[in-house]
Design an enzyme around this catalytic site. Structure first.
Site, PDB file in Angstrom:
ATOM      1  CB  SER A  76      -0.858  -0.022   1.262  1.00 55.45           C
ATOM      2  OG  SER A  76      -1.585   1.178   1.381  1.00 55.45           O
ATOM      3  CG  ASP A 136      -7.758   2.265   0.712  1.00 56.05           C
ATOM      4  OD1 ASP A 136      -8.925   2.701   0.812  1.00 56.05           O
ATOM      5  OD2 ASP A 136      -7.139   1.753   1.672  1.00 56.05           O
ATOM      6  CE  LYS A 183      -3.975   3.922   2.100  1.00 60.32           C
ATOM      7  NZ  LYS A 183      -5.156   3.325   2.752  1.00 60.32           N
ATOM      8  N   GLY A 218      -3.616  -3.998   6.320  1.00 59.38           N
ATOM      9  CA  GLY A 218      -2.570  -3.645   7.283  1.00 59.38           C
ATOM     10  C   GLY A 218      -2.879  -2.301   7.911  1.00 59.38           C
ATOM     11  CE  LYS A 242      -4.635   0.031   0.333  1.00 60.80           C
ATOM     12  NZ  LYS A 242      -5.188  -0.767   1.458  1.00 60.80           N
ATOM     13  CG  ASP A 244     -10.262  -0.993   5.217  1.00 61.94           C
ATOM     14  OD1 ASP A 244     -10.527  -1.462   6.332  1.00 61.94           O
ATOM     15  OD2 ASP A 244      -9.179  -0.375   5.005  1.00 61.94           O
ATOM     16  CE  LYS A 265      -6.937  -2.151   6.978  1.00 58.23           C
ATOM     17  NZ  LYS A 265      -7.213  -0.704   6.902  1.00 58.23           N
ATOM     18  CD  GLU A 321      -8.646  -1.007   0.811  1.00 55.75           C
ATOM     19  OE1 GLU A 321      -7.724  -1.294   0.014  1.00 55.75           O
ATOM     20  OE2 GLU A 321      -8.479  -1.001   2.038  1.00 55.75           O
TER      21      GLU A 321
HETATM   22  O1  OSB Z   1      -7.045   1.863   4.621  1.00 48.89           O
HETATM   23  O2  OSB Z   1      -5.844   0.139   4.432  1.00 48.89           O
HETATM   24  C1  OSB Z   1      -6.029   1.265   4.912  1.00 48.89           C
HETATM   25  C2  OSB Z   1      -2.937   2.328   6.900  1.00 48.89           C
HETATM   26  C3  OSB Z   1      -3.524   2.976   7.961  1.00 48.89           C
HETATM   27  C4  OSB Z   1      -4.892   3.107   7.993  1.00 48.89           C
HETATM   28  C5  OSB Z   1      -5.677   2.572   6.973  1.00 48.89           C
HETATM   29  C6  OSB Z   1      -5.096   1.894   5.920  1.00 48.89           C
HETATM   30  C7  OSB Z   1      -3.701   1.795   5.865  1.00 48.89           C
HETATM   31  C8  OSB Z   1      -2.976   1.183   4.763  1.00 48.89           C
HETATM   32  C9  OSB Z   1      -1.593   0.698   5.078  1.00 48.89           C
HETATM   33  O3  OSB Z   1      -3.396   1.139   3.628  1.00 48.89           O
HETATM   34  C10 OSB Z   1      -1.417  -0.746   4.960  1.00 48.89           C
HETATM   35  C11 OSB Z   1      -0.085  -1.148   5.518  1.00 48.89           C
HETATM   36  O4  OSB Z   1       0.889  -1.118   4.771  1.00 48.89           O
HETATM   37  O5  OSB Z   1       0.004  -1.494   6.713  1.00 48.89           O
HETATM   38 MG    MG Z   2      -8.183   0.631   3.313  1.00 48.06          MG
END
Ligand code: OSB
Ligand code: MG
Length: 367
Positions: free
Chosen positions: A135, A188, A163, A290, A161, A238, A262, A213
């Site tokens: 991510s 995402d 953001k 994550g 992925k 999510d 998660k 996402e």
């Molecule tokens: O939306 O998946 C998410 C990190 C913090 C809060 C929300 C998210 C995330 C990530 C990071 O996308 C995923 C990771 O590398 O741990």
């Molecule tokens: Mg997410």
């Protein structure tokens, strides 16, 4: 088994690189670690609540006080036949799922150590090799993002992925796709869009994304179902999925075609398995999300990812992407094929670096 003591510690760890989502940027993490003392063995858990109540309403201060005032008293000294019973003892407390997960997962960790079994087997995992994706947060420029993607692809990661948010979306995806037409790519939004932006969201379809996402509100299922009917791209939920009932409702209404699991968001391993099972029964793939975890939470994500329906690469990646020095040994490494091989040793297969944790701790309390 019986949980006799619970110790909470807050540690501070700077990230190797800042992480930015549609709700903000973090440079350094405040992390809550929980230790369950259980008849001579210790189980560890990580509370994934953030520094701020932005991803969810929980944050590390609510987690600390809810564990201290309500959750620890509900489970301390109670006879348990297995770790999953912890969830029932905490059920009277509404919400606070990340706080609950820290306790339940520490109990699973202790149970695995007590039984001298690998945690992944205790959870019902079926594979020793998990697929990894990354991510990648919002960067200062698209060029910087492309450089990061190049590095991660060279390292072997199987899915990228990124953001997105209004103003950092179509332009970004366009540049990524023109450079890498065939990679497994997803995005995402962390709830950055509204239903009246459906025409804009439809433009995402041309990038052949694996999924988009959480495009809409963090607490919504209904309007995601309306949106999914308008898009070719699969929606993955999510934030909206708090438990197995939410997953069932989302699948029944057609709000998504993929689910991000998660373990902290749903309240612990037992509920995470239920979400997994609901999706499996509906032939909907899941992947492990994550929350910028240290090795403690990361090792738990790895164990969970061995369950059969984790069919897509997760956001479970190498320790070095986050930390100069992780608090477990060995640290999590990813093969050049973009996989993590799960240990056959008892517990998680990773040793907790208690000396380092003690040095990093800024706050500690035992109940
Ligand atoms: O939306 O998946 C998410 C990190 C913090 C809060 C929300 C998210 C995330 C990530 C990071 O996308 C995923 C990771 O590398 O741990
Ligand atoms: Mg997410």
């Amino acid at each position: 088994m019986k949980i006799e003591t619970i110790t909470l510690r807050e540690i501070r760890m700077p990230l190797v690189h800042f992480f930015e989502t549609s709700f903000g940027r973090v440079y350094s993490r405040r992390i809550l670690l929980l230790t369950a003392g259980c008849e001579g063995v210790e189980g560890w858990g990580e509370c994934v609540a953030g520094e701020d109540p932005f991803y969810s309403s929980e944050w590390i201060e609510t987690a600390w006080s809810t564990i201290k005032e309500y959750l620890a008293p509900a489970i301390l000294g109670r006879p348990l036949t297995a770790a999953h019973e912890v969830a029932g003892l905490m059920a009277k407390v509404r919400g606070h799922r990340m706080a609950k997960a820290a306790i339940e997962n520490a109990a699973w960790d202790a149970e695995a150590r007590q039984k001298q079994q690998p945690l992944w087997k205790l959870l019902g995992g079926t594979t020793r090799e998990i697929q990894c994706g990354v991510s990648i947060g919002i960067q200062d420029s698209i060029e910087q993002l492309l450089d990061r993607i190049e590095t991660e692809l060279a390292a072997g990661y199987r899915r990228i992925k990124v953001k997105v948010k209004p103003g950092w979306d179509l332009n970004v995806l366009e540049r990524i796709r023109s450079r890498w037409p065939d990679i497994l790519l997803s995005c995402d939004a962390n709830s950055a869009y509204r239903l009246d932006e459906v025409e804009h969201l439809r433009k995402f379809d041309r990038f052949e994304l694996l999924m988009i996402e959480q495009p809409l509100w963090n607490d919504d299922i209904y309007y995601h179902a309306r949106l999914q009917r308008e898009l070719k791209t699969a929606i993955c939920l999510d934030e909206s999925i708090r438990h197995a009932r939410d997953a069932a409702a989302a699948l029944e209404t057609g709000a998504c075609r993929i689910v991000n699991v998660k373990v902290g968001r749903v309240g612990g391993f037992s509920e995470a398995r239920k979400v997994h099972d609901v999706c499996q029964d509906n032939n909907v793939p899941v992947w492990c999300g994550g929350m910028l975890e240290t090795g403690v939470g990361r090792a738990h994500n790895i164990a969970l990812s061995t369950l059969q329906n984790f069919r897509l690469p997760g956001d479970v990646s190498a320790s070095r992407r986050y930390w100069a020095e992780d608090i477990i040994e060995p640290e999590v490494v990813v093969s050049p094929q973009g996989t993590i091989t799960v240990s056959d040793e008892p517990g998680t297969g990773y040793r907790i670096r208690e000396d380092l944790i003690e040095k990093l701790a800024v706050r500690k309390e035992t109940f």
